[in-house]
Write a protein that holds these residues in place. Structure first.
Motif, PDB file in Angstrom:
ATOM      1  N   GLU A   3       1.083  -1.018   0.156  1.00 52.73           N
ATOM      2  CA  GLU A   3       0.307   0.566   0.135  1.00 52.73           C
ATOM      3  C   GLU A   3       1.105   1.189   0.488  1.00 52.73           C
ATOM      4  OE1 GLU A   3      -4.478  -0.962   1.496  1.00 52.73           O
ATOM      5  OE2 GLU A   3      -2.565  -0.453   3.372  1.00 52.73           O
ATOM      6  N   ARG A   4       0.657   1.552  -0.495  1.00 52.33           N
ATOM      7  CA  ARG A   4       1.119   3.511  -0.941  1.00 52.33           C
ATOM      8  C   ARG A   4       0.367   4.927  -0.724  1.00 52.33           C
ATOM      9  NH1 ARG A   4       3.017   7.075  -6.556  1.00 52.33           N
ATOM     10  NH2 ARG A   4       3.641   8.375  -5.499  1.00 52.33           N
ATOM     11  N   ILE A   5       1.687   5.737   0.567  1.00 52.37           N
ATOM     12  CA  ILE A   5       0.710   5.994   1.296  1.00 52.37           C
ATOM     13  C   ILE A   5       0.529   7.711   1.259  1.00 52.37           C
ATOM     14  CG2 ILE A   5      -0.397   4.280   3.478  1.00 52.37           C
ATOM     15  CD1 ILE A   5       2.399   5.548   4.573  1.00 52.37           C
ATOM     16  N   TRP A   6      -0.179   8.833   2.057  1.00 49.95           N
ATOM     17  CA  TRP A   6      -0.364   9.993   1.863  1.00 49.95           C
ATOM     18  C   TRP A   6      -0.545  10.299   2.911  1.00 49.95           C
ATOM     19  CZ3 TRP A   6      -1.065   7.488  -2.474  1.00 49.95           C
ATOM     20  CH2 TRP A   6      -0.992   7.484  -3.695  1.00 49.95           C
ATOM     21  N   ILE A   7       0.019  11.318   3.287  1.00 49.99           N
ATOM     22  CA  ILE A   7      -0.620  11.662   5.076  1.00 49.99           C
ATOM     23  C   ILE A   7      -0.667  12.482   5.153  1.00 49.99           C
ATOM     24  CG2 ILE A   7       0.445  11.524   7.710  1.00 49.99           C
ATOM     25  CD1 ILE A   7       1.301   8.726   7.092  1.00 49.99           C
ATOM     26  N   TYR A   8      -1.274  13.606   5.277  1.00 45.70           N
ATOM     27  CA  TYR A   8      -1.720  15.200   5.937  1.00 45.70           C
ATOM     28  C   TYR A   8      -2.810  15.378   7.516  1.00 45.70           C
ATOM     29  CZ  TYR A   8      -1.420  14.442   0.423  1.00 45.70           C
ATOM     30  OH  TYR A   8      -2.095  14.488  -0.521  1.00 45.70           O
ATOM     31  N   THR A   9      -1.706  16.711   8.088  1.00 46.07           N
ATOM     32  CA  THR A   9      -2.315  16.638   9.415  1.00 46.07           C
ATOM     33  C   THR A   9      -2.629  17.634   9.051  1.00 46.07           C
ATOM     34  OG1 THR A   9       0.114  16.479   9.905  1.00 46.07           O
ATOM     35  CG2 THR A   9      -0.831  17.978  11.167  1.00 46.07           C
ATOM     36  N   LEU A  10      -4.583  17.633  10.026  1.00 52.37           N
ATOM     37  CA  LEU A  10      -5.188  19.155  10.235  1.00 52.37           C
ATOM     38  C   LEU A  10      -4.905  19.985  11.167  1.00 52.37           C
ATOM     39  CD1 LEU A  10      -6.669  16.397   9.086  1.00 52.37           C
ATOM     40  CD2 LEU A  10      -8.805  17.052  10.121  1.00 52.37           C
ATOM     41  N   ARG A  73      -5.850  17.433  -5.546  1.00 48.60           N
ATOM     42  CA  ARG A  73      -6.914  19.234  -5.462  1.00 48.60           C
ATOM     43  C   ARG A  73      -7.853  18.202  -4.584  1.00 48.60           C
ATOM     44  NH1 ARG A  73      -6.310  17.821 -11.265  1.00 48.60           N
ATOM     45  NH2 ARG A  73      -7.463  16.234 -11.675  1.00 48.60           N
ATOM     46  N   PHE A  74      -8.478  17.414  -4.232  1.00 44.64           N
ATOM     47  CA  PHE A  74      -8.905  16.794  -3.890  1.00 44.64           C
ATOM     48  C   PHE A  74      -9.051  17.666  -1.994  1.00 44.64           C
ATOM     49  CE2 PHE A  74     -10.957  13.615   0.327  1.00 44.64           C
ATOM     50  CZ  PHE A  74     -12.034  14.347   0.228  1.00 44.64           C
ATOM     51  N   VAL A  75      -7.503  17.256  -1.731  1.00 43.23           N
ATOM     52  CA  VAL A  75      -7.127  17.842  -0.866  1.00 43.23           C
ATOM     53  C   VAL A  75      -7.441  19.498  -0.528  1.00 43.23           C
ATOM     54  CG1 VAL A  75      -5.135  18.203   1.049  1.00 43.23           C
ATOM     55  CG2 VAL A  75      -5.577  15.986   0.201  1.00 43.23           C
ATOM     56  N   LYS A  76      -7.214  19.858  -1.245  1.00 39.09           N
ATOM     57  CA  LYS A  76      -7.426  21.341  -1.356  1.00 39.09           C
ATOM     58  C   LYS A  76      -8.156  21.812  -1.539  1.00 39.09           C
ATOM     59  CE  LYS A  76      -3.482  22.586  -4.173  1.00 39.09           C
ATOM     60  NZ  LYS A  76      -2.709  23.015  -5.378  1.00 39.09           N
ATOM     61  N   GLU A  77      -9.484  21.003  -1.632  1.00 43.79           N
ATOM     62  CA  GLU A  77     -11.356  21.580  -1.503  1.00 43.79           C
ATOM     63  C   GLU A  77     -11.709  21.364   0.001  1.00 43.79           C
ATOM     64  OE1 GLU A  77     -14.024  18.904  -4.289  1.00 43.79           O
ATOM     65  OE2 GLU A  77     -12.279  19.416  -5.903  1.00 43.79           O
ATOM     66  N   LEU A  78     -10.696  19.710   0.246  1.00 41.74           N
ATOM     67  CA  LEU A  78     -11.120  19.924   1.873  1.00 41.74           C
ATOM     68  C   LEU A  78     -10.997  21.266   2.572  1.00 41.74           C
ATOM     69  CD1 LEU A  78     -10.132  15.864   2.408  1.00 41.74           C
ATOM     70  CD2 LEU A  78     -12.422  17.507   2.456  1.00 41.74           C
ATOM     71  N   GLU A  79      -9.191  21.841   2.641  1.00 42.35           N
ATOM     72  CA  GLU A  79      -9.027  23.306   3.406  1.00 42.35           C
ATOM     73  C   GLU A  79     -10.026  24.244   2.519  1.00 42.35           C
ATOM     74  OE1 GLU A  79      -4.000  23.077   2.691  1.00 42.35           O
ATOM     75  OE2 GLU A  79      -4.676  23.221   0.902  1.00 42.35           O
ATOM     76  N   GLN A  80     -10.889  24.035   1.513  1.00 45.27           N
ATOM     77  CA  GLN A  80     -11.410  25.164   1.515  1.00 45.27           C
ATOM     78  C   GLN A  80     -12.832  25.164   2.129  1.00 45.27           C
ATOM     79  OE1 GLN A  80     -11.374  26.249  -3.088  1.00 45.27           O
ATOM     80  NE2 GLN A  80      -9.827  27.569  -2.131  1.00 45.27           N
ATOM     81  N   THR A  81     -13.526  24.262   2.072  1.00 43.81           N
ATOM     82  CA  THR A  81     -14.056  23.821   2.453  1.00 43.81           C
ATOM     83  C   THR A  81     -14.734  23.869   4.434  1.00 43.81           C
ATOM     84  OG1 THR A  81     -15.089  22.100   0.810  1.00 43.81           O
ATOM     85  CG2 THR A  81     -15.794  22.046   2.624  1.00 43.81           C
ATOM     86  N   GLU A  85      -5.879  23.805   7.385  1.00 42.05           N
ATOM     87  CA  GLU A  85      -4.260  23.375   6.457  1.00 42.05           C
ATOM     88  C   GLU A  85      -4.574  21.877   6.160  1.00 42.05           C
ATOM     89  OE1 GLU A  85      -1.515  26.706   6.428  1.00 42.05           O
ATOM     90  OE2 GLU A  85      -2.124  26.310   8.751  1.00 42.05           O
ATOM     91  N   LEU A  86      -3.765  21.680   5.520  1.00 39.69           N
ATOM     92  CA  LEU A  86      -3.963  20.139   5.379  1.00 39.69           C
ATOM     93  C   LEU A  86      -2.377  20.081   4.498  1.00 39.69           C
ATOM     94  CD1 LEU A  86      -7.272  18.618   3.870  1.00 39.69           C
ATOM     95  CD2 LEU A  86      -5.428  18.375   6.158  1.00 39.69           C
ATOM     96  N   LEU A  87      -1.877  20.898   3.642  1.00 40.41           N
ATOM     97  CA  LEU A  87      -0.437  20.969   2.695  1.00 40.41           C
ATOM     98  C   LEU A  87       0.625  21.509   3.176  1.00 40.41           C
ATOM     99  CD1 LEU A  87      -2.509  21.069  -0.495  1.00 40.41           C
ATOM    100  CD2 LEU A  87      -1.171  19.201   0.607  1.00 40.41           C
TER     101      LEU A  87
END
Length: 151
Positions: A3-10, A73-81, A85-87
């Motif tokens: 499994e490849r993963i990507w992790i973002y901090t809220l 793009r989805f993560v950026k949408e989450l940030e705005q919604t 910050e996630l990125l």
């Protein structure tokens, strides 16, 4: 499983209502996530409501450049919604009494000075890229991370 993963901090806590919406949006995303019109075997986890992990089983089909772009793009949408910050890679997540705390890297020196954290505080390394590393490399003592320069 590979499994490849990507992790973002809220950057902040979400309300219970926001968490439900956030998780629903993430589930909808991974359910429809594709690479070259092929559905990815993808999932997500929201670890202690502060660390978002996307996983793709690459034994079945690899995430491609365009599918990774879709994720960003989805993560950026989450940030705005959710006005979060996630990125921001300068957010530091660490463990405090089995809870995840999130601070800006610029606050580390002060937290060390007040003994809120120390060289043995477990810090999350969100640069790992394989799910197998979640058990062995995700949590590292601060002294073993790039934050050791503040000791």
């Amino acid at each position: 499983m590979n499994e490849r993963i990507w992790i973002y901090t809220l950057s902040k806590d979400l309300t219970n209502e926001q968490l439900v919406d956030f998780k629903n949006r993430c589930q909808n995303f991974v359910s429809s996530w594709t690479a070259h019109d092929v559905s990815l075997d993808a999932s997500f986890e929201l670890y202690q409501n502060r660390l978002l992990i996307f996983k793709v089983n690459e034994d079945k089909y690899n995430a491609s450049g365009c599918s990774i772009d879709k994720q960003l793009r989805f993560v950026k949408e989450l940030e705005q919604t959710f006005s979060i910050e996630l990125l921001n890679r300068l957010l530091v997540a660490y463990e405090n009494n089995n809870q995840v705390e999130v601070v800006k890297a610029s606050q580390i020196k002060d937290l060390l000075a007040t003994n809120t954290i120390n060289s043995n505080t477990l810090v999350f390394d969100n640069t790992i890229t394989e799910s197998a590393q979640l058990q062995s490399k995700w949590k590292q003592p601060l002294q073993s991370t790039w934050l050791a320069k503040y000791l």
